[in-house]
Design a protein around this motif. Structure first.
Motif, PDB file in Angstrom:
ATOM      1  N   ASP A 141      -6.871  -3.601  -6.111  1.00  0.00           N
ATOM      2  CA  ASP A 141      -5.846  -2.771  -5.452  1.00  0.00           C
ATOM      3  C   ASP A 141      -5.599  -1.489  -6.258  1.00  0.00           C
TER       4      ASP A 141
ATOM      5  N   SER B  81       0.812   4.187  -2.763  1.00  0.00           N
ATOM      6  CA  SER B  81       0.553   5.543  -2.247  1.00  0.00           C
ATOM      7  C   SER B  81       1.619   6.510  -2.721  1.00  0.00           C
TER       8      SER B  81
ATOM      9  N   GLU C 292      -5.115   1.102  -1.276  1.00  0.00           N
ATOM     10  CA  GLU C 292      -5.452  -0.231  -0.752  1.00  0.00           C
ATOM     11  C   GLU C 292      -4.701  -1.335  -1.497  1.00  0.00           C
TER      12      GLU C 292
ATOM     13  N   THR D  33      -6.845   4.230   4.479  1.00  0.00           N
ATOM     14  CA  THR D  33      -6.675   2.836   4.058  1.00  0.00           C
ATOM     15  C   THR D  33      -7.226   1.882   5.108  1.00  0.00           C
TER      16      THR D  33
ATOM     17  N   ASP E 216      -2.452   7.796   9.427  1.00  0.00           N
ATOM     18  CA  ASP E 216      -3.439   7.040   8.653  1.00  0.00           C
ATOM     19  C   ASP E 216      -4.838   7.334   9.177  1.00  0.00           C
TER      20      ASP E 216
ATOM     21  N   ALA F  68      -4.238   3.086  -5.825  1.00  0.00           N
ATOM     22  CA  ALA F  68      -4.060   4.274  -4.976  1.00  0.00           C
ATOM     23  C   ALA F  68      -4.337   5.538  -5.775  1.00  0.00           C
TER      24      ALA F  68
ATOM     25  N   THR G 106       0.840  -1.209   0.000  1.00  0.00           N
ATOM     26  CA  THR G 106       0.000   0.000   0.000  1.00  0.00           C
ATOM     27  C   THR G 106       0.873   1.256   0.000  1.00  0.00           C
TER      28      THR G 106
END
Ligand code: UT7
Length: 326
Positions: free
Chosen positions: A160, A56, A141, A81, A108, A162, A52
């Motif tokens: 998945d 990101s 994610e 996330t 986060d 970002a 992740t």
């Protein structure tokens, strides 16, 4: 009055494209069911070495480039996330290191699929109060890591990715006009990840019981989603002093085409004004809205002075919407 404004967007999609036909080989499902019930035909899974934090950082670098802002000028990094690289340190701290945002504070934020809009609302507080000038908000994610590939109710839905935005101070009319955030903890049972927290730490038993995988009551979430999308959007639009006819574009959470269409119909918003990319990416939870936003911006679907609504819903249960004058 000082506002917060998005001045750059970016996104990152991982390496492995998984089609519905690929899933047919590992679970009792079929392309026809997935397409007709969800609108999804493929999703992307991160390679084992991609996390992740990596997705990101890639999305963040693109957003910084688009904004013309240096990483060292970022004051705060928020990563929304539910799949952080690990419990500690935060993924936001890893991103700070990866992109060299040496001055930034970092944390986060957990609000599932609503996380990115929650993150923008938090960033807005820091910026409009004058405390910070540049905030990086990321939704990212690697949901493939928490998918039970033997559970056809969930494994076909998620992917998945970002997306990131740079939010900066603005003294013009453009920027965040309003937001609405909500939560209903009584609905936590509809979408949850029982294992891996302090309540159910990893053990042989927890692994044997498949507790480290996402669990969902799809039809309960579906009903909630349509209601939440409509009512949250209406509240944010009214708070902005606008009506539905003033909305130029909507970027909704990408969970199911039927949810998006039902919400657009209730709002009387034509689908031409709605960004949809779940056909290719599936549901990327907190990453869905910022990836869809980045695509809409790069495809010139959003223009200067447009009123853009972003709206999400998800586990918690949570929901969130905002109106941004572009
Ligand atoms: O980001 C927020 C998180 N999640 C969501 O937003 C998800 C919201 N919910 C949904 O999108 C939908 O409820 C789903 C796509 C999850 C399910 O669609 P549905 O139309 O509500 O189907 P259902 O759960 O009522 O299942 C209908 C049938 C069932 O078979 P029976 O009992 O009627 O024989 C399921 O077992 O479809 C079956 N089914 C499948 N069949 C083939 C469920 N998953 C699959 C599958 N492939 N992958």
């Amino acid at each position: 009055m000082r506002k917060s404004k998005i001045i750059g967007t970016g996104s990152a999609i991982p390496e492995i494209r998984v089609t519905n036909h690929d899933l047919e080989k590992i679970v009792d499902t079929n392309d026809e069911w997935i397409q007709s019930r969800t609108g999804i035909s493929s999703r992307y899974f991160a390679a084992p070495e991609t996390n992740t934090s990596d997705l990101s950082a890639r999305a963040a670098q693109k957003a910084l480039e688009a904004a013309g802002v240096k990483a060292e000028d970022i004051d705060l990094i928020i990563v929304a996330t539910i799949t952080p690289d690990m419990g500690l340190p935060s993924t936001a701290c890893m991103v700070q290191d990866l992109i060299g945002a040496t001055k930034a504070s970092a944390f986060d934020l957990t609000a599932a699929c609503s996380g990115f809009v929650y993150g923008m609302a938090v960033a807005d507080q820091f910026i409009s109060s004058g405390f910070y000038n540049h905030v990086l908000v990321i939704g990212a994610e690697t949901l493939s890591r928490i998918l039970d590939m033997s559970d056809r109710n969930t494994c076909v839905l998620f992917g998945d990715g970002a997306g990131a935005v740079v939010m900066s101070a603005s003294d013009s009319d453009q920027g965040l006009l309003s937001f609405q955030l909500g939560a209903d903890g009584t609905g936590g049972k509809y979408l949850y990840l029982p294992g891996g927290g302090a309540k159910v730490p990893a053990s042989h038993e927890s692994v044997d019981q498949r507790l480290h995988y996402i669990k969902m009551e799809g039809s309960d979430v579906f009903k909630f989603a349509v209601r939440a999308m409509e009512s949250s959007s209406v509240t944010a639009i009214e708070k902005a002093g606008l009506s539905i006819s003033d909305v130029n574009y909507m970027v909704p959470h990408q969970a199911n085409i039927r949810i998006i269409q039902a919400a657009a119909k209730k709002l009387r918003l034509p689908m031409e004004k709605v960004q949809v990319n779940l056909n290719e990416y599936g549901n990327m939870s907190a990453a869905s809205i910022p990836v869809a936003l980045d695509e809409a911006v790069r495809e010139n679907k959003i223009k200067k002075d447009d009123n853009v609504v972003m709206v999400g819903f998800g586990g918690g249960l949570t929901w969130a919407s905002c109106v941004m004058k572009w």
